[in-house]
Design an enzyme around this catalytic site. Structure first.
Site, mmCIF file in Angstrom:
data_model
loop_
_atom_site.group_PDB
_atom_site.id
_atom_site.type_symbol
_atom_site.label_atom_id
_atom_site.label_comp_id
_atom_site.label_asym_id
_atom_site.label_seq_id
_atom_site.Cartn_x
_atom_site.Cartn_y
_atom_site.Cartn_z
ATOM 1 N N LYS A 103 0.811 -1.221 0.000
ATOM 2 C CA LYS A 103 0.000 0.000 0.000
ATOM 3 C C LYS A 103 0.848 1.275 0.000
ATOM 4 O O LYS A 103 0.330 2.356 -0.251
ATOM 5 C CB LYS A 103 -0.993 0.004 1.154
ATOM 6 C CG LYS A 103 -0.409 -0.094 2.531
ATOM 7 C CD LYS A 103 -1.520 -0.257 3.579
ATOM 8 C CE LYS A 103 -0.972 -0.402 4.981
ATOM 9 N NZ LYS A 103 -0.227 0.751 5.446
ATOM 10 N N ASP A 104 2.175 1.154 0.241
ATOM 11 C CA ASP A 104 3.064 2.312 0.170
ATOM 12 C C ASP A 104 3.562 2.575 -1.250
ATOM 13 O O ASP A 104 4.209 3.596 -1.503
ATOM 14 C CB ASP A 104 4.289 2.105 1.074
ATOM 15 C CG ASP A 104 3.930 2.085 2.554
ATOM 16 O OD1 ASP A 104 2.891 2.667 2.912
ATOM 17 O OD2 ASP A 104 4.688 1.486 3.337
ATOM 18 N N SER A 164 -4.755 6.486 10.319
ATOM 19 C CA SER A 164 -5.468 6.424 9.041
ATOM 20 C C SER A 164 -6.805 7.138 9.128
ATOM 21 O O SER A 164 -7.616 6.868 10.009
ATOM 22 C CB SER A 164 -5.685 4.946 8.671
ATOM 23 O OG SER A 164 -6.803 4.779 7.828
ATOM 24 N N LEU A 165 -7.044 8.035 8.187
ATOM 25 C CA LEU A 165 -8.323 8.732 8.131
ATOM 26 C C LEU A 165 -9.458 7.756 7.832
ATOM 27 O O LEU A 165 -10.567 7.887 8.363
ATOM 28 C CB LEU A 165 -8.278 9.830 7.068
ATOM 29 C CG LEU A 165 -9.496 10.741 6.949
ATOM 30 C CD1 LEU A 165 -9.767 11.443 8.262
ATOM 31 C CD2 LEU A 165 -9.311 11.750 5.831
ATOM 32 N N ARG A 166 -9.185 6.742 6.999
ATOM 33 C CA ARG A 166 -10.192 5.720 6.699
ATOM 34 C C ARG A 166 -10.654 5.020 7.976
ATOM 35 O O ARG A 166 -11.856 4.836 8.193
ATOM 36 C CB ARG A 166 -9.601 4.691 5.710
ATOM 37 C CG ARG A 166 -10.454 3.448 5.516
ATOM 38 C CD ARG A 166 -9.692 2.387 4.727
ATOM 39 N NE ARG A 166 -8.425 2.037 5.344
ATOM 40 C CZ ARG A 166 -8.276 1.211 6.364
ATOM 41 N NH1 ARG A 166 -9.324 0.647 6.918
ATOM 42 N NH2 ARG A 166 -7.082 0.943 6.851
ATOM 43 N N ARG A 167 -9.689 4.643 8.826
ATOM 44 C CA ARG A 167 -10.049 3.989 10.093
ATOM 45 C C ARG A 167 -10.792 4.964 11.014
ATOM 46 O O ARG A 167 -11.761 4.587 11.668
ATOM 47 C CB ARG A 167 -8.794 3.460 10.787
ATOM 48 C CG ARG A 167 -8.120 2.321 10.042
ATOM 49 C CD ARG A 167 -6.885 1.819 10.780
ATOM 50 N NE ARG A 167 -6.195 0.794 10.010
ATOM 51 C CZ ARG A 167 -4.921 0.847 9.664
ATOM 52 N NH1 ARG A 167 -4.171 1.866 10.047
ATOM 53 N NH2 ARG A 167 -4.377 -0.124 8.953
ATOM 54 N N ARG A 172 0.999 8.640 15.593
ATOM 55 C CA ARG A 172 2.127 8.248 14.737
ATOM 56 C C ARG A 172 3.054 7.349 15.533
ATOM 57 O O ARG A 172 2.925 7.217 16.742
ATOM 58 C CB ARG A 172 2.925 9.481 14.246
ATOM 59 C CG ARG A 172 2.336 10.226 13.065
ATOM 60 C CD ARG A 172 2.270 9.455 11.776
ATOM 61 N NE ARG A 172 3.522 8.957 11.259
ATOM 62 C CZ ARG A 172 4.306 9.588 10.387
ATOM 63 N NH1 ARG A 172 3.969 10.785 9.960
ATOM 64 N NH2 ARG A 172 5.399 9.027 9.928
ATOM 65 N N ASN A 200 5.909 3.670 15.139
ATOM 66 C CA ASN A 200 5.853 2.304 14.640
ATOM 67 C C ASN A 200 4.810 1.498 15.427
ATOM 68 O O ASN A 200 4.203 2.000 16.381
ATOM 69 C CB ASN A 200 7.235 1.637 14.687
ATOM 70 C CG ASN A 200 7.811 1.572 16.090
ATOM 71 O OD1 ASN A 200 7.086 1.394 17.067
ATOM 72 N ND2 ASN A 200 9.121 1.706 16.199
ATOM 73 N N ARG A 251 2.877 2.489 18.941
ATOM 74 C CA ARG A 251 1.433 2.737 18.988
ATOM 75 C C ARG A 251 0.749 1.827 20.013
ATOM 76 O O ARG A 251 -0.154 2.260 20.728
ATOM 77 C CB ARG A 251 0.819 2.547 17.596
ATOM 78 C CG ARG A 251 0.989 3.768 16.698
ATOM 79 C CD ARG A 251 0.325 3.566 15.370
ATOM 80 N NE ARG A 251 1.243 3.020 14.383
ATOM 81 C CZ ARG A 251 0.876 2.511 13.216
ATOM 82 N NH1 ARG A 251 -0.416 2.449 12.905
ATOM 83 N NH2 ARG A 251 1.758 2.066 12.361
ATOM 84 N N CYS A 305 -3.547 8.344 -0.521
ATOM 85 C CA CYS A 305 -3.435 7.987 0.891
ATOM 86 C C CYS A 305 -4.522 8.626 1.731
ATOM 87 O O CYS A 305 -4.766 8.202 2.841
ATOM 88 C CB CYS A 305 -2.080 8.438 1.436
ATOM 89 S SG CYS A 305 -0.714 7.397 0.949
#
Length: 311
Positions: free
Chosen positions: A79-80, A125-128, A145, A147, A151, A237
């Site tokens: 996805k990157d 993630s804005l989607r989440r 933010r 790793n 988180r 993104c």
């Protein structure tokens, strides 16, 4: 024969790359592989990911190293990787995909359904974020933010009561943490989530041939459908679009969810087509999304990203 492999220096990236190397060694036990960690723009920019309007922030420097023959190939989270690579590069291999779903990790073991009102949920993630707010408008969703390990530590109840992230990362790192799986039907994943992409030089036929031996055909076809859709609606993104394709027999089903940035509006499309033509399926779903008004959903999300980020 020794191969130099380009990758980000994060623990997840190194774990993914070591997994790829272990798969390659099964078919090429006589070859050696050395990882060359490379720092990307995404590693040094501390802003929430959805406020950075730039594709390829986690891969550009690494793929440049491939193109300039500083490394032989590169391993990425798919996805990157932008759909449009440098003309000298090729997406040589997509190995078997990990779990595509997201997970919910809380400080007290609560699930998304039963965590207490007013709890603070962290996500990169804005989607989440949009989907959490849709299911539980009584929760506070904030950007996070760091790793995966960072988180998870932040979900201690001090600043965040819970976090949402991809199951694939936890699985690849072998992290022992209690979580609740979020079904792809009710919590739509990012296009390409759970997949690894291996990029090589387009003229390096021997390396491409080697990398093709660890490709998973169904994973490649499913990814092509999802990426074709993303290209068609240009989700990048930052636009909150969820999609996943699933092969069954000679067919494939592509399920897509698009959301307004406040989560109040959504569009769902579910379509099945021949597995051997995934790009056509992706475009067909994209056309249906446009017919249903996906461009209207996208209109005001850019203005609201900063507002959301200030929470």
């Amino acid at each position: 024969m020794k191969y130099l492999v380009g990758a980000r220096g994060s623990q997840l990236s190194i774990a993914q790359t070591n997994w790829v190397i272990s798969e390659l060694k099964k078919i090429n036990p006589e070859c050696e592989y050395e990882i060359k960690p490379i720092t990307t723009k995404g590693d040094t920019d501390t802003r929430p990911l959805f406020t950075i309007d730039q594709k390829g922030i986690f891969e550009k420097e690494i793929d440049r190293a491939v193109a300039q023959k500083e490394v032989d190939f590169a391993v990425h989270s798919l996805k990157d990787v932008p759909s449009e690579l440098d003309e000298n590069l090729i997406l040589a291999s997509i190995p078997k995909r990990e779990a595509v779903n997201d997970v919910f990790i809380s400080s007290d073991g609560s699930t998304l359904d039963d965590i207490k009102k007013g709890s603070v949920i962290g996500t990169s993630s804005l989607r989440r974020a949009v989907q959490v707010s849709r299911q539980r408008p009584d929760l506070i969703v904030k950007p996070i933010r760091g790793n995966i390990e960072t988180r998870i530590k932040k979900a201690s109840g001090e600043n965040y009561d819970a976090i949402v992230l991809a199951q694939a990362g936890i699985s690849r790192l072998g992290i022992n943490v209690r979580y609740t799986s979020l079904s792809v039907e009710s919590f739509s994943p990012s296009p390409g989530q759970g997949a690894i992409a291996i990029v090589a030089r387009a003229d390096d036929v021997n390396t491409i041939s080697m990398l093709k031996k660890i490709e998973d055909v169904n994973s490649r076809l499913e990814i092509e459908a999802e990426r074709s859709l993303s290209d068609y609606v240009d989700s990048g993104c930052r636009f909150p679009l969820g999609a996943y394709a699933k092969s069954h027999g000679s067919d494939m089903t592509l399920t897509v969810s698009a959301f307004s940035v406040d989560g109040k509006q959504s569009i769902q499309v579910n379509k099945t087509g021949p597995k051997e033509n995934p790009k056509s399926l992706g475009q067909s779903v994209g056309e249906e999304l446009r017919t249903k008004g996906v461009n209207d959903l996208a209109l005001n999300w850019r203005e609201k990203v900063e507002e959301w980020n200030k929470k």
